[in-house]
Design a protein around this motif. Structure first.
Motif, PDB file in Angstrom:
ATOM      1  N   MET A 267       0.850  -1.199   0.000  1.00 41.40           N
ATOM      2  CA  MET A 267       0.000   0.000   0.000  1.00 41.40           C
ATOM      3  C   MET A 267       0.888   1.253   0.000  1.00 41.40           C
ATOM      4  O   MET A 267       0.696   2.191  -0.775  1.00 41.40           O
ATOM      5  CB  MET A 267      -0.907   0.016   1.229  1.00 41.40           C
ATOM      6  N   ALA A 268       1.905   1.254   0.877  1.00 45.86           N
ATOM      7  CA  ALA A 268       2.788   2.433   0.984  1.00 45.86           C
ATOM      8  C   ALA A 268       3.704   2.533  -0.234  1.00 45.86           C
ATOM      9  O   ALA A 268       3.944   3.629  -0.765  1.00 45.86           O
ATOM     10  CB  ALA A 268       3.624   2.333   2.262  1.00 45.86           C
ATOM     11  N   GLU A 269       4.162   1.404  -0.755  1.00 45.60           N
ATOM     12  CA  GLU A 269       5.107   1.446  -1.876  1.00 45.60           C
ATOM     13  C   GLU A 269       4.408   1.703  -3.206  1.00 45.60           C
ATOM     14  O   GLU A 269       5.034   2.132  -4.179  1.00 45.60           O
ATOM     15  CB  GLU A 269       5.948   0.155  -1.900  1.00 45.60           C
ATOM     16  N   LEU A 270       3.088   1.536  -3.223  1.00 44.46           N
ATOM     17  CA  LEU A 270       2.321   1.987  -4.392  1.00 44.46           C
ATOM     18  C   LEU A 270       2.352   3.523  -4.444  1.00 44.46           C
ATOM     19  O   LEU A 270       2.467   4.119  -5.519  1.00 44.46           O
ATOM     20  CB  LEU A 270       0.879   1.475  -4.324  1.00 44.46           C
ATOM     21  N   TYR A 271       2.327   4.155  -3.273  1.00 41.03           N
ATOM     22  CA  TYR A 271       2.420   5.625  -3.215  1.00 41.03           C
ATOM     23  C   TYR A 271       3.776   6.080  -3.750  1.00 41.03           C
ATOM     24  O   TYR A 271       3.868   6.980  -4.595  1.00 41.03           O
ATOM     25  CB  TYR A 271       2.237   6.126  -1.788  1.00 41.03           C
ATOM     26  N   LEU A 272       4.851   5.397  -3.294  1.00 38.42           N
ATOM     27  CA  LEU A 272       6.193   5.721  -3.784  1.00 38.42           C
ATOM     28  C   LEU A 272       6.279   5.472  -5.292  1.00 38.42           C
ATOM     29  O   LEU A 272       6.930   6.224  -6.028  1.00 38.42           O
ATOM     30  CB  LEU A 272       7.241   4.881  -3.044  1.00 38.42           C
ATOM     31  N   SER A 273       5.574   4.434  -5.764  1.00 33.44           N
ATOM     32  CA  SER A 273       5.554   4.122  -7.212  1.00 33.44           C
ATOM     33  C   SER A 273       4.902   5.258  -7.998  1.00 33.44           C
ATOM     34  O   SER A 273       5.328   5.594  -9.100  1.00 33.44           O
ATOM     35  CB  SER A 273       4.795   2.815  -7.461  1.00 33.44           C
ATOM     36  N   HIS A 274       3.878   5.840  -7.406  1.00 33.18           N
ATOM     37  CA  HIS A 274       3.201   6.975  -8.054  1.00 33.18           C
ATOM     38  C   HIS A 274       4.112   8.200  -8.089  1.00 33.18           C
ATOM     39  O   HIS A 274       4.289   8.847  -9.119  1.00 33.18           O
ATOM     40  CB  HIS A 274       1.913   7.288  -7.294  1.00 33.18           C
ATOM     41  N   LYS A 275       4.769   8.464  -6.977  1.00 25.99           N
ATOM     42  CA  LYS A 275       5.583   9.683  -6.870  1.00 25.99           C
ATOM     43  C   LYS A 275       6.910   9.560  -7.611  1.00 25.99           C
ATOM     44  O   LYS A 275       7.433  10.536  -8.138  1.00 25.99           O
ATOM     45  CB  LYS A 275       5.865   9.984  -5.386  1.00 25.99           C
ATOM     46  N   GLU A 347       6.187  10.565   3.709  1.00 24.36           N
ATOM     47  CA  GLU A 347       4.957  10.877   2.955  1.00 24.36           C
ATOM     48  C   GLU A 347       4.169   9.594   2.649  1.00 24.36           C
ATOM     49  O   GLU A 347       2.937   9.553   2.776  1.00 24.36           O
ATOM     50  CB  GLU A 347       5.316  11.526   1.616  1.00 24.36           C
ATOM     51  N   SER A 348       4.912   8.539   2.294  1.00 24.94           N
ATOM     52  CA  SER A 348       4.217   7.273   1.948  1.00 24.94           C
ATOM     53  C   SER A 348       3.566   6.653   3.183  1.00 24.94           C
ATOM     54  O   SER A 348       2.486   6.043   3.096  1.00 24.94           O
ATOM     55  CB  SER A 348       5.194   6.280   1.324  1.00 24.94           C
ATOM     56  N   LEU A 349       4.203   6.830   4.349  1.00 27.82           N
ATOM     57  CA  LEU A 349       3.607   6.320   5.592  1.00 27.82           C
ATOM     58  C   LEU A 349       2.381   7.154   5.972  1.00 27.82           C
ATOM     59  O   LEU A 349       1.377   6.624   6.460  1.00 27.82           O
ATOM     60  CB  LEU A 349       4.652   6.302   6.714  1.00 27.82           C
ATOM     61  N   ASP A 350       2.440   8.458   5.724  1.00 30.42           N
ATOM     62  CA  ASP A 350       1.251   9.306   5.939  1.00 30.42           C
ATOM     63  C   ASP A 350       0.113   8.861   5.014  1.00 30.42           C
ATOM     64  O   ASP A 350      -1.041   8.716   5.448  1.00 30.42           O
ATOM     65  CB  ASP A 350       1.586  10.778   5.644  1.00 30.42           C
TER      66      ASP A 350
END
Ligand SMILES: NC(=O)c1ccc[n+]([C@@H]2O[C@H](COP(=O)([O-])OP(=O)(O)OC[C@H]3O[C@@H](n4cnc5c(N)ncnc54)[C@H](O)[C@@H]3O)[C@@H](O)[C@H]2O)c1
Ligand SMILES: O=C(O)C(=O)C[C@@H](O)[C@H](O)[C@H](O)COP(=O)(O)O
Ligand SMILES: [Zn+2]
Length: 357
Positions: A267-275, A347-350
């Motif tokens: 879930m968190a690394e999908l955010y990093l993947s987006h950014k 940011e990804s943890l947030d």
């Protein structure tokens, strides 16, 4: 029985583990075959194997079950068993268990007298689609996941879905997370068939094919890069943060299952993947939300961030002080060796903490 193409180890998906194991055992002297199980697999799984030819001559030992026992003292117990029972370099170790057991038993076999043959008989969904294949062995040490280990291939992996009928739902769902991961890193079609699998119905006939295709994806990456120098890191998507969650939960006395930790990490690394890697915001939202509907959330606050970042700084993919990630530019494509800044990880943890149903 269908043998998947493989690098060193045959991977056999079968509905007759007794015949497959009988055939393998016949290749070794009858007093040189050793079995390692854990307390639950002794109870639930060894009865299935009673009719293996030569079974009565197989010397057996058992270690305590549970992730908390994936540790040096369990390995020492296996080494002592092998040493006291005349095992030698031409002997065979049979590991019957989930990923905790196959990691331990494979490591013990790989290091006893500098290495003897071993075969994995995975008994959980997670070990059938992931842990038993690919040769990563080892144990947790000093509070870090898989801190000690070697990469050494099994002689064979014998996958029989009948063992899955006695695992509980949470452990089934835990293994499902690694199947989701295989779809995300390699194949939109596989992800679709995994997402269409009904976790409430549990169709075991359909599951065997799904498992075979999931293992084939792991096999694909291991075959290309057996010692994880580059593309095998694809299999580590979700694990930089997932392992930190898993270790943190363990030390705070509220352990979480590996697959759940990986789901939270994804879930968190999908955010990093987006950014960092271009994953669309649509896929980010849809995939992270879908994962949350299955796995819920591991409760953390910003007070936990320093401890989590410290755990991430121990990830084995890291070089120097940079924290290394495998990210997802889109479903079915990976971007390895992506270093993310502390601020972006926070940011990804947030993002993860703010996910809600
Ligand atoms: N080496 C690798 O490539 C790799 C890959 C993924 C995960 N892993 C490791 O695997 C471990 C997680 O594996 P797991 O999810 O299989 O956990 P596990 O081995 O602890 O098994 C989960 C639970 O199910 C019980 N069990 C096992 N088989 C059973 C059966 N047939 N019926 C009833 N109960 C059964 C176990 O005793 C345990 O309580 C973690 O340590 C993880 O780091 C390794
Ligand atoms: O086989 C691999 O490579 C993997 O990364 C598979 C992972 O699912 C598995 O949890 C593995 O044990 C993690 O490896 P680690 O090197 O991060 O400990
Ligand atoms: Zn994993």
């Amino acid at each position: 029985m269908n043998n998947l193409p493989s690098y060193h180890a045959a991977v056999t998906v079968t509905d007759d583990v007794v015949a497959a194991l009988s055939q393998l055992i016949s290749r070794y002297p009858e007093d040189k075959v050793f079995l390692v199980s854990e307390s639950n697999t002794t109870q639930f799984c060894l009865p299935v194997l009673q009719d293996v030819i030569g079974w009565e001559k197989v010397k057996k030992t058992e270690v305590p079950a549970g992730e908390e026992n994936k540790k040096l003292s369990s390995v020492e117990k296996i080494w002592m068993f092998l040493s006291q029972n005349g095992a030698d370099r031409k002997s065979l170790v049979i590991n019957v268990g989930g990923g905790m057991l196959t990691d331990l038993g494979s490591f013990a076999a790989s290091t006893y007298k500098r290495g003897m043959d071993f075969v994995n008989v995975p008994t959980t969904l997670l070990s059938q689609v992931d842990a038993s294949v690919g040769g990563k062995t080892g144990f947790n040490f000093n509070g870090f996941k898989n801190e000690i280990g070697v990469i050494n291939q099994p002689k064979d992996v014998i996958i029989d879905t009948r063992f899955l009928k006695t695992i509980d739902r949470r452990n089934f769902v835990s293994g499902f997370a690694e199947m989701v991961k295989h779809g995300l890193i390699r194949s939109a079609d596989h992800l679709k068939e995994v997402r269409n699998y009904d976790l409430d119905l549990l169709n075991y006939e359909a599951l065997a094919g799904l498992i075979a295709r999931s293992v084939a994806i792991k096999d694909y990456f291991v075959d290309k890069d057996p010692t994880e120098k580059n593309i095998r890191k694809a299999l580590n998507f979700g694990h930089t943060i997932g392992h930190a969650f898993e270790s943190y939960a363990m030390t705070s006395g509220k352990p979480i299952l590996h697959g759940y930790a990986v789901a939270y990490g994804m879930m968190a690394e999908l955010y990093l993947s987006h950014k960092m890697a271009g994953l669309s915001s649509r896929d980010l939202k849809e995939l992270s939300y879908w994962l949350m509907t299955i796995y819920g959330k591991f409760d953390i606050t910003s007070e936990d961030y320093d401890a989590l970042l410290s755990l991430m700084s121990h990830d084995k993919k890291n070089e120097g002080k940079r924290i290394n990630f495998t990210l997802l530019p889109k479903v079915g494509k990976v971007a390895i060796d992506q270093d993310c800044s502390r601020d972006l990880i926070i940011e990804s943890l947030d993002f993860y903490r703010n996910l809600s149903l």
